[in-house]
Design a protein around this motif. Structure first.
Motif, PDB file in Angstrom:
ATOM      1  N   ASN A 233       0.830  -1.209   0.000  1.00 31.08           N
ATOM      2  CA  ASN A 233       0.000   0.000   0.000  1.00 31.08           C
ATOM      3  C   ASN A 233       0.861   1.254   0.000  1.00 31.08           C
ATOM      4  O   ASN A 233       0.521   2.256  -0.653  1.00 31.08           O
ATOM      5  CB  ASN A 233      -0.935  -0.006   1.208  1.00 31.08           C
ATOM      6  CG  ASN A 233      -2.102  -0.959   1.023  1.00 31.08           C
ATOM      7  OD1 ASN A 233      -2.582  -1.156  -0.086  1.00 31.08           O
ATOM      8  ND2 ASN A 233      -2.554  -1.573   2.105  1.00 31.08           N
ATOM      9  N   ALA A 234       1.978   1.199   0.708  1.00 29.29           N
ATOM     10  CA  ALA A 234       2.895   2.339   0.714  1.00 29.29           C
ATOM     11  C   ALA A 234       3.507   2.536  -0.675  1.00 29.29           C
ATOM     12  O   ALA A 234       3.649   3.668  -1.157  1.00 29.29           O
ATOM     13  CB  ALA A 234       3.982   2.137   1.758  1.00 29.29           C
ATOM     14  N   ALA A 235       3.884   1.431  -1.317  1.00 26.60           N
ATOM     15  CA  ALA A 235       4.474   1.527  -2.653  1.00 26.60           C
ATOM     16  C   ALA A 235       3.476   2.068  -3.667  1.00 26.60           C
ATOM     17  O   ALA A 235       3.835   2.847  -4.567  1.00 26.60           O
ATOM     18  CB  ALA A 235       4.982   0.155  -3.096  1.00 26.60           C
ATOM     19  N   TRP A 236       2.231   1.662  -3.527  1.00 32.10           N
ATOM     20  CA  TRP A 236       1.205   2.081  -4.482  1.00 32.10           C
ATOM     21  C   TRP A 236       0.715   3.514  -4.259  1.00 32.10           C
ATOM     22  O   TRP A 236      -0.041   4.038  -5.081  1.00 32.10           O
ATOM     23  CB  TRP A 236       0.028   1.122  -4.402  1.00 32.10           C
ATOM     24  CG  TRP A 236       0.334  -0.256  -4.885  1.00 32.10           C
ATOM     25  CD1 TRP A 236       1.294  -0.625  -5.793  1.00 32.10           C
ATOM     26  CD2 TRP A 236      -0.317  -1.472  -4.488  1.00 32.10           C
ATOM     27  NE1 TRP A 236       1.281  -1.984  -5.988  1.00 32.10           N
ATOM     28  CE2 TRP A 236       0.306  -2.537  -5.195  1.00 32.10           C
ATOM     29  CE3 TRP A 236      -1.341  -1.777  -3.604  1.00 32.10           C
ATOM     30  CZ2 TRP A 236      -0.080  -3.871  -5.049  1.00 32.10           C
ATOM     31  CZ3 TRP A 236      -1.734  -3.102  -3.453  1.00 32.10           C
ATOM     32  CH2 TRP A 236      -1.105  -4.133  -4.174  1.00 32.10           C
ATOM     33  N   ASP A 237       1.113   4.115  -3.165  1.00 29.78           N
ATOM     34  CA  ASP A 237       0.733   5.506  -2.892  1.00 29.78           C
ATOM     35  C   ASP A 237       1.692   6.414  -3.642  1.00 29.78           C
ATOM     36  O   ASP A 237       2.683   6.911  -3.095  1.00 29.78           O
ATOM     37  CB  ASP A 237       0.794   5.768  -1.387  1.00 29.78           C
ATOM     38  CG  ASP A 237       0.289   7.170  -1.032  1.00 29.78           C
ATOM     39  OD1 ASP A 237      -0.264   7.852  -1.923  1.00 29.78           O
ATOM     40  OD2 ASP A 237       0.470   7.582   0.139  1.00 29.78           O
ATOM     41  N   ASN A 238       1.423   6.624  -4.918  1.00 29.57           N
ATOM     42  CA  ASN A 238       2.328   7.397  -5.764  1.00 29.57           C
ATOM     43  C   ASN A 238       1.529   8.186  -6.800  1.00 29.57           C
ATOM     44  O   ASN A 238       0.336   7.926  -7.009  1.00 29.57           O
ATOM     45  CB  ASN A 238       3.343   6.460  -6.429  1.00 29.57           C
ATOM     46  CG  ASN A 238       2.687   5.397  -7.297  1.00 29.57           C
ATOM     47  OD1 ASN A 238       1.990   5.704  -8.261  1.00 29.57           O
ATOM     48  ND2 ASN A 238       2.893   4.125  -6.954  1.00 29.57           N
ATOM     49  N   PRO A 239       2.152   9.152  -7.457  1.00 29.69           N
ATOM     50  CA  PRO A 239       1.430   9.990  -8.431  1.00 29.69           C
ATOM     51  C   PRO A 239       0.806   9.204  -9.579  1.00 29.69           C
ATOM     52  O   PRO A 239      -0.278   9.553 -10.062  1.00 29.69           O
ATOM     53  CB  PRO A 239       2.521  10.940  -8.937  1.00 29.69           C
ATOM     54  CG  PRO A 239       3.508  11.025  -7.819  1.00 29.69           C
ATOM     55  CD  PRO A 239       3.518   9.647  -7.214  1.00 29.69           C
ATOM     56  N   ALA A 240       1.476   8.144 -10.029  1.00 25.21           N
ATOM     57  CA  ALA A 240       0.910   7.361 -11.131  1.00 25.21           C
ATOM     58  C   ALA A 240      -0.388   6.678 -10.709  1.00 25.21           C
ATOM     59  O   ALA A 240      -1.348   6.598 -11.493  1.00 25.21           O
ATOM     60  CB  ALA A 240       1.931   6.326 -11.615  1.00 25.21           C
ATOM     61  N   SER A 241      -0.436   6.166  -9.480  1.00 24.87           N
ATOM     62  CA  SER A 241      -1.673   5.557  -8.971  1.00 24.87           C
ATOM     63  C   SER A 241      -2.778   6.591  -8.867  1.00 24.87           C
ATOM     64  O   SER A 241      -3.947   6.306  -9.182  1.00 24.87           O
ATOM     65  CB  SER A 241      -1.421   4.915  -7.606  1.00 24.87           C
ATOM     66  OG  SER A 241      -0.558   3.813  -7.707  1.00 24.87           O
ATOM     67  N   GLN A 242      -2.431   7.775  -8.441  1.00 17.11           N
ATOM     68  CA  GLN A 242      -3.421   8.846  -8.354  1.00 17.11           C
ATOM     69  C   GLN A 242      -3.962   9.188  -9.735  1.00 17.11           C
ATOM     70  O   GLN A 242      -5.172   9.390  -9.908  1.00 17.11           O
ATOM     71  CB  GLN A 242      -2.790  10.090  -7.708  1.00 17.11           C
ATOM     72  CG  GLN A 242      -3.734  11.272  -7.571  1.00 17.11           C
ATOM     73  CD  GLN A 242      -4.928  10.984  -6.671  1.00 17.11           C
ATOM     74  OE1 GLN A 242      -4.803  10.226  -5.707  1.00 17.11           O
ATOM     75  NE2 GLN A 242      -6.077  11.580  -6.980  1.00 17.11           N
ATOM     76  N   GLN A 243      -3.070   9.206 -10.723  1.00 13.82           N
ATOM     77  CA  GLN A 243      -3.501   9.501 -12.086  1.00 13.82           C
ATOM     78  C   GLN A 243      -4.422   8.404 -12.614  1.00 13.82           C
ATOM     79  O   GLN A 243      -5.439   8.692 -13.263  1.00 13.82           O
ATOM     80  CB  GLN A 243      -2.290   9.634 -12.995  1.00 13.82           C
ATOM     81  CG  GLN A 243      -2.629  10.067 -14.422  1.00 13.82           C
ATOM     82  CD  GLN A 243      -3.262  11.440 -14.461  1.00 13.82           C
ATOM     83  OE1 GLN A 243      -2.693  12.403 -13.957  1.00 13.82           O
ATOM     84  NE2 GLN A 243      -4.450  11.534 -15.046  1.00 13.82           N
ATOM     85  N   ARG A 244      -4.089   7.154 -12.323  1.00 16.13           N
ATOM     86  CA  ARG A 244      -4.951   6.048 -12.741  1.00 16.13           C
ATOM     87  C   ARG A 244      -6.337   6.180 -12.132  1.00 16.13           C
ATOM     88  O   ARG A 244      -7.353   5.968 -12.809  1.00 16.13           O
ATOM     89  CB  ARG A 244      -4.346   4.701 -12.331  1.00 16.13           C
ATOM     90  CG  ARG A 244      -3.223   4.206 -13.190  1.00 16.13           C
ATOM     91  CD  ARG A 244      -2.737   2.836 -12.722  1.00 16.13           C
ATOM     92  NE  ARG A 244      -3.685   1.777 -13.024  1.00 16.13           N
ATOM     93  CZ  ARG A 244      -3.527   0.522 -12.647  1.00 16.13           C
ATOM     94  NH1 ARG A 244      -2.464   0.159 -11.926  1.00 16.13           N
ATOM     95  NH2 ARG A 244      -4.415  -0.398 -12.968  1.00 16.13           N
ATOM     96  N   ALA A 245      -6.391   6.514 -10.858  1.00 19.31           N
ATOM     97  CA  ALA A 245      -7.684   6.655 -10.182  1.00 19.31           C
ATOM     98  C   ALA A 245      -8.495   7.791 -10.799  1.00 19.31           C
ATOM     99  O   ALA A 245      -9.715   7.661 -11.006  1.00 19.31           O
ATOM    100  CB  ALA A 245      -7.461   6.898  -8.695  1.00 19.31           C
ATOM    101  N   GLU A 246      -7.843   8.890 -11.098  1.00 22.62           N
ATOM    102  CA  GLU A 246      -8.550  10.028 -11.697  1.00 22.62           C
ATOM    103  C   GLU A 246      -9.048   9.681 -13.101  1.00 22.62           C
ATOM    104  O   GLU A 246     -10.181  10.041 -13.469  1.00 22.62           O
ATOM    105  CB  GLU A 246      -7.618  11.234 -11.746  1.00 22.62           C
ATOM    106  CG  GLU A 246      -7.296  11.809 -10.366  1.00 22.62           C
ATOM    107  CD  GLU A 246      -6.269  12.927 -10.414  1.00 22.62           C
ATOM    108  OE1 GLU A 246      -5.830  13.279 -11.542  1.00 22.62           O
ATOM    109  OE2 GLU A 246      -5.897  13.449  -9.341  1.00 22.62           O
ATOM    110  N   ASP A 247      -8.221   9.001 -13.872  1.00 23.27           N
ATOM    111  CA  ASP A 247      -8.643   8.594 -15.221  1.00 23.27           C
ATOM    112  C   ASP A 247      -9.841   7.652 -15.153  1.00 23.27           C
ATOM    113  O   ASP A 247     -10.788   7.782 -15.942  1.00 23.27           O
ATOM    114  CB  ASP A 247      -7.487   7.894 -15.943  1.00 23.27           C
ATOM    115  CG  ASP A 247      -6.345   8.835 -16.278  1.00 23.27           C
ATOM    116  OD1 ASP A 247      -6.521  10.058 -16.165  1.00 23.27           O
ATOM    117  OD2 ASP A 247      -5.259   8.333 -16.650  1.00 23.27           O
TER     118      ASP A 247
END
Length: 358
Positions: A233-247
């Motif tokens: 979960n710590a590793a996945w907390d990153n800008p790319a994951s945020q972008q995926r969620a927004e998309d």
């Protein structure tokens, strides 16, 4: 003599260090240009969001363009992200190791095996024999085949047989119990890519079954699962994951609009999605630095699973060289599928974007 050896050893080590270069393999099948005798196997990998996770505005009728376009492509095989009955039955022999995967990913065959009077292995052998003999001619054949596929642990293929039947013939006969009929009817309306996309394409294409290729049988050994989850979960907390969620949210918010469902599939199968998915997920996991090396262990699971899935697909293609396979799989698997399939000398990858954009 000793002095000469003392002088030569440092020179030898220096020479080895200077000459050391990254190893480059000489056999690179993905770069070879030879051709198989006859038509190559063609594989189209359709990455899909899991329909069960779509928002409430989703309607089953939305899948029609996907079903129509890939039926027109005329696949000979359809591979799906489910565990095969044979794999699950072998895993049942060691529940201490596979208990979690069995309960989450394997179909419970107990009712169907009782109704058929056959175990998973016997039902698998019999249904393969029946299909080879062309026993799909009438409603009785179809009902019996559906029962055997359920007993073999292949409910997706049972649904294919069921969908061939007119509504008036979907009844508890030929060994099917009322409970099993109820289950098949429930699967017909289930919000999943197996029920709404794969099985209907199979029927439209004149196919008799789906091919289960998933491989959730990876053994991680003794693991501190709480620490494992925290590290990932710590590793996945990153800008790319945020972008995926927004998309994803942007696509979901428009899902009720005309053409939006097809656009969602275009996005899921784009090169941009593949790159962002890797950056947000496996790339980030590889770089995380927990003491238990949980990120690297997670990537080992992911790569092993995808390798086995592609191996299962390649085995199916060997049944009829020169065939077309449609592989329907969760969108995150698509890039890994294609990377591994590209190494096969008798596989030609088909770009699904033109099919989705026609």
């Amino acid at each position: 003599m000793i002095r000469r050896l003392l002088i030569s050893v440092p020179c030898l080590l220096a020479s080895i260090a200077a000459s050391a270069q990254p190893y480059e393999r000489t056999f690179q099948p993905d770069e070879m240009t030879d051709k198989p005798a006859g038509q190559a196997n063609q594989v189209a990998v359709l990455g899909t969001p899991h329909l069960s996770g779509l928002p409430d505005v989703f309607e089953p009728t939305m899948v029609a363009p996907i079903v129509e376009r890939f039926s027109a492509w005329s696949p000979n095989f359809i591979a799906v992200e489910t565990m095969s009955g044979l794999t699950c039955e072998m895993m049942r022999q060691m529940p201490s190791r596979y208990a979690s995967s069995l309960s989450r990913f394997c179909y419970d065959t107990s009712s169907a095996t009782t109704a058929a009077g056959l175990n998973v292995f016997e039902a698998t052998a019999l249904i393969e024999e029946r299909l080879a003999d062309g026993q799909t001619e009438n409603a009785s054949d179809r009902r019996r085949n559906a029962l055997l596929f359920l007993a073999a642990g292949e409910p997706g293929s049972a649904l294919v047989q069921w969908l061939y039947l007119p509504q008036s013939e979907r009844s508890a006969q030929d060994g099917l119990t009322e409970a099993l009929v109820g289950e098949l009817e429930g699967r017909r309306e289930q919000q999943s890519e197996i029920s709404l996309i794969a099985a209907p394409i199979a029927v439209r294409s004149g196919l008799q079954r789906l091919w289960s290729v998933d491989a959730q049988d990876f053994y991680a050994g003794a693991t501190d699962w709480e620490a494992y989850g925290a590290a990932l979960n710590a590793a996945w907390d990153n800008p790319a994951s945020q972008q995926r969620a927004e998309d994803r949210e942007a696509l979901y918010s428009l899902l009720a609009e005309p053409g939006a469902f097809l656009q969602m599939y275009q996005a899921s199968n784009s090169p941009e999605f593949a790159a962002l998915a890797y950056e947000s997920d496996w790339g980030a996991a590889l770089a995380e630095q927990s003491q238990g090396q949980y990120g690297r262990r997670y990537v080992a699971y992911w790569e092993t699973r995808n390798l086995r899935m592609v191996a299962n697909m390649r085995e199916v293609l060997g049944r009829s060289p020169g065939s077309r396979m449609l592989a329907i799989v969760g969108e995150s698997h698509k890039a890994y599928y294609e990377a591994y399939l590209a190494q096969m000398r008798d596989v030609e990858l088909i770009d699904v974007l033109p099919i989705l954009e026609e």
